[in-house]
Structure formats: C-alpha cells, structure tokens
Design a protein around this motif. Structure first.
Motif, PDB file in Angstrom:
ATOM      1  N   ALA A 127       4.670  48.444  10.270  1.00 50.55           N
ATOM      2  CA  ALA A 127       5.847  49.323  10.051  1.00 50.55           C
ATOM      3  C   ALA A 127       5.179  50.594   9.543  1.00 50.55           C
ATOM      4  N   GLU A 128       5.941  51.735   9.242  1.00 55.08           N
ATOM      5  CA  GLU A 128       5.685  52.809   8.589  1.00 55.08           C
ATOM      6  C   GLU A 128       5.707  52.443   7.044  1.00 55.08           C
ATOM      7  N   ILE A 129       5.046  53.005   6.014  1.00 61.19           N
ATOM      8  CA  ILE A 129       5.262  52.801   4.522  1.00 61.19           C
ATOM      9  C   ILE A 129       5.461  54.179   3.881  1.00 61.19           C
ATOM     10  N   HIS A 130       6.589  53.987   2.992  1.00 64.99           N
ATOM     11  CA  HIS A 130       6.990  55.024   2.322  1.00 64.99           C
ATOM     12  C   HIS A 130       6.949  54.784   0.936  1.00 64.99           C
ATOM     13  N   ASP A 131       6.489  55.664   0.087  1.00 63.41           N
ATOM     14  CA  ASP A 131       6.349  55.538  -1.347  1.00 63.41           C
ATOM     15  C   ASP A 131       7.532  56.156  -1.999  1.00 63.41           C
ATOM     16  N   HIS A 132       7.902  55.637  -3.221  1.00 60.73           N
ATOM     17  CA  HIS A 132       8.670  56.220  -4.262  1.00 60.73           C
ATOM     18  C   HIS A 132       8.433  56.064  -5.648  1.00 60.73           C
ATOM     19  N   CYS A 133       8.917  56.714  -6.397  1.00 62.55           N
ATOM     20  CA  CYS A 133       8.640  56.330  -7.987  1.00 62.55           C
ATOM     21  C   CYS A 133       9.834  56.780  -8.660  1.00 62.55           C
ATOM     22  N   GLY A 134       9.851  56.105  -9.799  1.00 63.78           N
ATOM     23  CA  GLY A 134      10.941  56.345 -10.854  1.00 63.78           C
ATOM     24  C   GLY A 134      10.734  55.410 -11.999  1.00 63.78           C
ATOM     25  N   ALA A 135      11.601  55.681 -13.135  1.00 62.83           N
ATOM     26  CA  ALA A 135      11.597  54.640 -14.371  1.00 62.83           C
ATOM     27  C   ALA A 135      12.955  54.853 -14.789  1.00 62.83           C
ATOM     28  N   THR A 136      13.292  53.507 -15.527  1.00 64.36           N
ATOM     29  CA  THR A 136      14.565  53.264 -16.125  1.00 64.36           C
ATOM     30  C   THR A 136      14.760  54.323 -16.771  1.00 64.36           C
ATOM     31  N   GLU A 137      13.965  54.860 -17.770  1.00 68.34           N
ATOM     32  CA  GLU A 137      14.512  55.991 -18.566  1.00 68.34           C
ATOM     33  C   GLU A 137      14.533  57.396 -18.072  1.00 68.34           C
ATOM     34  N   ILE A 138      13.936  57.670 -17.146  1.00 67.96           N
ATOM     35  CA  ILE A 138      14.034  58.980 -16.248  1.00 67.96           C
ATOM     36  C   ILE A 138      14.941  58.926 -15.041  1.00 67.96           C
ATOM     37  N   GLY A 139      14.547  58.027 -14.270  1.00 65.62           N
ATOM     38  CA  GLY A 139      15.505  58.012 -12.723  1.00 65.62           C
ATOM     39  C   GLY A 139      14.385  58.179 -11.714  1.00 65.62           C
ATOM     40  N   PRO A 140      15.189  58.070 -10.500  1.00 68.32           N
ATOM     41  CA  PRO A 140      14.038  58.282  -9.496  1.00 68.32           C
ATOM     42  C   PRO A 140      13.588  59.670  -9.124  1.00 68.32           C
ATOM     43  N   TRP A 141      12.132  60.024  -9.586  1.00 70.72           N
ATOM     44  CA  TRP A 141      11.888  61.529  -9.535  1.00 70.72           C
ATOM     45  C   TRP A 141      11.038  61.755  -8.580  1.00 70.72           C
ATOM     46  N   GLY A 142      10.628  60.663  -7.686  1.00 73.35           N
ATOM     47  CA  GLY A 142       9.261  61.074  -6.647  1.00 73.35           C
ATOM     48  C   GLY A 142       9.704  60.382  -5.482  1.00 73.35           C
ATOM     49  N   CYS A 143       9.414  61.284  -4.205  1.00 70.64           N
ATOM     50  CA  CYS A 143       9.166  60.493  -3.068  1.00 70.64           C
ATOM     51  C   CYS A 143       8.215  60.964  -2.099  1.00 70.64           C
ATOM     52  N   GLY A 144       7.767  60.091  -1.341  1.00 69.46           N
ATOM     53  CA  GLY A 144       6.467  60.316  -0.572  1.00 69.46           C
ATOM     54  C   GLY A 144       6.787  61.077   0.924  1.00 69.46           C
ATOM     55  N   ASP A 145       5.708  60.824   1.593  1.00 70.12           N
ATOM     56  CA  ASP A 145       5.900  61.336   2.857  1.00 70.12           C
ATOM     57  C   ASP A 145       5.270  60.325   4.148  1.00 70.12           C
ATOM     58  N   MET A 146       5.480  60.512   5.152  1.00 71.10           N
ATOM     59  CA  MET A 146       5.137  59.519   6.102  1.00 71.10           C
ATOM     60  C   MET A 146       3.378  59.353   6.228  1.00 71.10           C
ATOM     61  N   ASN A 147       2.879  60.513   5.768  1.00 72.98           N
ATOM     62  CA  ASN A 147       1.161  60.513   5.803  1.00 72.98           C
ATOM     63  C   ASN A 147       0.593  59.846   4.836  1.00 72.98           C
TER      64      ASN A 147
ATOM     65  N   CYS B 292      19.768  61.676  -6.572  1.00 74.41           N
ATOM     66  CA  CYS B 292      18.029  61.793  -6.468  1.00 74.41           C
ATOM     67  C   CYS B 292      17.647  60.673  -5.368  1.00 74.41           C
ATOM     68  N   TRP B 293      18.243  59.467  -5.352  1.00 77.56           N
ATOM     69  CA  TRP B 293      17.568  58.534  -4.183  1.00 77.56           C
ATOM     70  C   TRP B 293      17.888  59.444  -2.872  1.00 77.56           C
ATOM     71  N   GLN B 294      18.865  60.054  -2.639  1.00 77.22           N
ATOM     72  CA  GLN B 294      19.152  60.456  -1.282  1.00 77.22           C
ATOM     73  C   GLN B 294      17.973  61.671  -0.868  1.00 77.22           C
ATOM     74  N   TYR B 295      17.293  62.093  -1.691  1.00 75.71           N
ATOM     75  CA  TYR B 295      15.904  62.827  -1.401  1.00 75.71           C
ATOM     76  C   TYR B 295      14.914  61.741  -0.725  1.00 75.71           C
ATOM     77  N   VAL B 296      14.720  60.441  -1.430  1.00 77.15           N
ATOM     78  CA  VAL B 296      14.000  59.479  -0.974  1.00 77.15           C
ATOM     79  C   VAL B 296      14.151  58.969   0.435  1.00 77.15           C
ATOM     80  N   LEU B 297      15.423  58.873   0.664  1.00 81.02           N
ATOM     81  CA  LEU B 297      15.949  58.461   1.945  1.00 81.02           C
ATOM     82  C   LEU B 297      15.752  59.487   2.952  1.00 81.02           C
ATOM     83  N   ASP B 298      16.160  60.804   2.692  1.00 81.85           N
ATOM     84  CA  ASP B 298      15.776  62.005   3.541  1.00 81.85           C
ATOM     85  C   ASP B 298      14.251  61.951   4.019  1.00 81.85           C
ATOM     86  N   ALA B 299      13.386  61.724   3.037  1.00 81.45           N
ATOM     87  CA  ALA B 299      12.004  61.822   3.317  1.00 81.45           C
ATOM     88  C   ALA B 299      11.488  60.610   4.112  1.00 81.45           C
ATOM     89  N   ALA B 300      12.391  59.405   4.157  1.00 80.54           N
ATOM     90  CA  ALA B 300      11.837  58.259   5.002  1.00 80.54           C
ATOM     91  C   ALA B 300      12.741  58.404   6.185  1.00 80.54           C
TER      92      ALA B 300
END
Length: 428
Positions: free
Chosen positions: A236-256, A119-127
């Motif tokens: 620097a560029e800012i990249h957001d991401h979201c997750g939770a302990t009980e769920i996992g990393p569920w969200g990734c942002g974009d550079m905009n 799941c984290w790889q989607y976050v790193l892809d987006a960033a």
C-alpha cells in the motif's frame, strides 16, 4: 465556519509567499478581534501588544505560549486555562495522554470542530481520498483526539467509515478481511503490529485490498525505513500526517514521503534555530512554533510545540506551503547527546526498521558519569544483535549495547509507540 472547496484549498496551497502571508495576517487579526477580551488567558498574556498587526514580522515580538500554561487547575472543575466562551458553548472534549504530567483538556465549540474537519480535508486531498473509498479506523475512540477529526472529515467526503473501537487486533483484521477497506487509519506502530498478528494467524495483509495507510501519532510515517517496511508488508501507499490535541491537524505529507507540509492556510509556522535560538534558515534544525488561525474557542498563539523539524521553502511541486524535510525529526526534550553525538529516537527507529528480521525493540536511556547512554533490546528472528550494534556504530558513530529479548516479550502499541524508556531523571 464555511466549507472550503477543493479548488479553494488548491488555490491557497499555490499562493506566492507574500500573498500567503497577507492572507495569514488578515486571518490572525480577525481571530484576535474574536477572542478579545473573552479569552482571559490571552487577554492577560498579550495585554501589552499592539493590535491589529500590520505585518507578520511583528509577531516575533510577542510572547511564546508553553504547554504548561494551558493545563487548567482541577479546582472548581475548571479543566483548561484557555477558553474564550462560557463552558456551555463547547460540545467536544478531548485530553492528552498525560504521560509526562497531568493530562491537558481541550474543549471545542461546534465552529472550532468544523475548523478541525476543514484542516483534515487538506490531509485527505494530499492522500487523494475519494468518496468511493472505505476507511477502517484502527484506534480506540477514547478521549485522546486521535483520528476523531479524520473520522468526521472522511464522513463529510462521503467515504464509508468503519469504526473499530474496543476491538482486539485479530478482530480488526477479520473485519478488514470481510469489509475490504481501501484505507486504514492508525499509528505506524500499530500498522506494524497488525501485520505481525496477521502473519501469526495466516492473514496476508498485503492481499486485503488496502491501497493506503493514513498514519499519525508518531514520526514513523516519514521515517524511510518504516515507510519501506510498511509498503512491503501492506502493498500500500503510505501517507503521513501530524497534529496535536491542543493545536489541531497541522501537517500533511506527500506520496513521495519526503516530509510534511505545514497547512499554512490555517496555521502560522515559525522556526527557532536549535543552534542560535533565532529564526532558522532553510534546511536548519529548528523547533516548530505554531499559531492557529481558526480555532477561536481555544486558540494557541506562538505555541512552542517542542517538535524538532528541518524547514525548507525551496522545494518543487504545486504545494508551496513550507516543507518539513523528513517530517518531525524528534522532540527537543527527547534529543540525546551521547558522547557528543546528537541522537533522536527517529534515527534509531530508522536504523532498526531497516532490518526486516527485527520484530520489536526497546531503548533505555540512562546517565553514567553525566553522560547519556543507550541500551537497546531487540526481538530478532536471526538472533544476531552484533550486526545491529555494528550498523549503529557505522551510521551514528556510537558504540551501543544491543541485547536479545525473547520473541513476543516486548510491548506492542495501538497508540503512540513507547519504545524509549528515559531513566535520566531518576539518576539526578
């Protein structure tokens, strides 16, 4: 769990909605067959539902899962109610902070942890993180899940990862100055604090060579004023991401910085309208409900996150996953109704961070005659709180008491910022 390639992830992100839902349906039915009947919690909770699902529309008839249900009883050492396998098959232990009650413990098997890394790889892809990057992990490495998954995902990608657990802020800055990381992973609050401490010690963080801040833990990464402040400080560029302990990393942002994408290849997202309780329309404020598709050891199905979001499926770009405009706007239980105006903490944060002279702040929420009231303390280099109060009045339509606090007197945070003190329950 098999590794997915970058090409596979791009293909899944670009699927038409109907094809994506068929993919999700197959994943969900496979997950249910895996956890049934070993997971007593869900075998009991879903005993009356028909399996397999023929359509995702049937999911709307299933019961929700709430956080309180997942917290295990401390007796007999049983740390969680939600476990599919014998405890001996689990190799990862994490728990929530417990700020609003007993901490929730979540255990992961090696396969489940690999799913979190995927799941984290989607976050790193987006960033656009590449093997030649260097990442400084500015968090404590305690039992809170934090950036643990991100650490392993970065290592898998070939990135040189620099841990800083146990270090003081100045030590981390000195390490950044010597090792020249291109990426810093932390919370928005701590990124601001790093900049503040750097300025106190004549360390110009804008000249450290950091090209990317990878943020998580609180909404600031998608709050425009916070993003702008951090971009100016860090260059620097800012990249957001979201997750939770009980769920996992569920969200990734974009550079905009327009919001967060739910990683729908690994999660089913539903949206409950705050106004009606039914399915939310495009652009409507809603509570996010998530179902995991790859965490068999501790799955969550129709989990009420409490996060308030604004989903939109009508957005441009290659990534067709649902977009949450503005990221996570707040939490259901954090929303204030002040003289008829709905206010989320992120709204206050956006306004205060638009003033570069405001170093730190604290908001106290209390009740007076059954009404929610706000009191705001600010560290302001200009010592002019009246201009802050006027801006809040103009932008939110509220008269709010704003007072000065001495510079350096308010708390700073490495993890999630705790700037909102809720005294409403004490008044009941």
């Amino acid at each position: 769990m098999p590794h997915t390639s970058a090409a596979d992830r791009r293909r899944l992100e670009s699927l038409p909605r109907r094809e994506l839902e068929q993919f999700q349906l197959g994943r969900l039915n496979a997950l249910l067959e895996t956890v049934w009947p070993g997971n007593e919690f869900y075998s009991h909770k879903l005993a009356r539902v028909k399996r397999p699902l023929k359509s995702l529309a049937e999911l709307a008839e299933w019961p929700f899962t709430f956080k309180e249900e997942l917290i295990g009883a401390p007796s007999n050492g049983d740390v969680t109610n939600n476990r599919t396998w014998p405890r001996e098959q689990y190799s990862r232990f994490h728990q929530t902070s417990g700020t609003s009650g007993r901490p929730m413990v979540v255990l992961d098997t090696p396969d489940d942890w690999q799913w979190i890394v995927e799941c984290w790889q989607y976050v790193l892809d987006a960033a656009e993180v590449a093997a030649h990057d260097r990442a400084l992990m500015a968090f404590s490495f305690g039992p809170h899940i934090g950036f643990w998954g991100g650490y392993d995902a970065l290592c898998d990608r070939g990135v040189l990862v620099i841990p800083t657990g146990g270090m003081r802020t100045l030590q981390r800055l000195e390490l950044a100055r010597s090792q020249r990381p291109s990426i810093v992973c932390c919370t928005p609050s701590y990124a601001l604090h790093l900049a503040e401490v750097g300025a106190q010690h004549e360390i110009d963080i804008g000249r450290l060579g950091v090209r990317l801040l990878l943020l998580a833990g609180e909404p600031g990464g998608s709050v425009p004023a916070v993003r702008q402040r951090l971009q100016e400080l860090w260059k620097a560029e800012i990249h957001d991401h979201c997750g939770a302990t009980e769920i996992g990393p569920w969200g990734c942002g974009d550079m905009n910085g327009t919001g967060l994408h739910v990683i729908e290849a690994e999660f089913i997202a539903e949206f409950l309208s705050l106004a009606t309780g039914g399915s939310a329309a495009d652009g409507e404020d809603a509570e996010l409900v998530l179902t995991t598709l790859g965490r068999a050891g501790c799955p969550v199905i129709r989990y009420r996150t409490g996060d308030v979001v604004r989903p939109t499926w009508l957005h441009e770009g290659r990534n067709r996953f649902v977009m949450l405009a503005g990221g996570v706007l707040g939490r259901n239980d954090d929303m204030l109704v002040v003289r008829g105006v709905n206010v989320f903490p992120s709204s206050i944060d956006h306004i205060l961070r638009s003033f570069p002279e405001v170093v730190e702040y604290r908001v106290t929420v209390y009740k007076l005659s059954e009404m929610d009231r706000l009191q705001i303390e600010i560290e302001d280099r200009l010592e002019q709180p009246a201009r802050i109060a006027q801006e809040i009045k103009v932008r939110l339509g509220l008269n709010v008491e704003v007072s000065l606090a001495p510079l350096g007197s308010l708390p700073r945070f490495e993890g999630k910022g705790k700037r909102f003190i809720d005294q409403r329950k004490k008044c009941e």
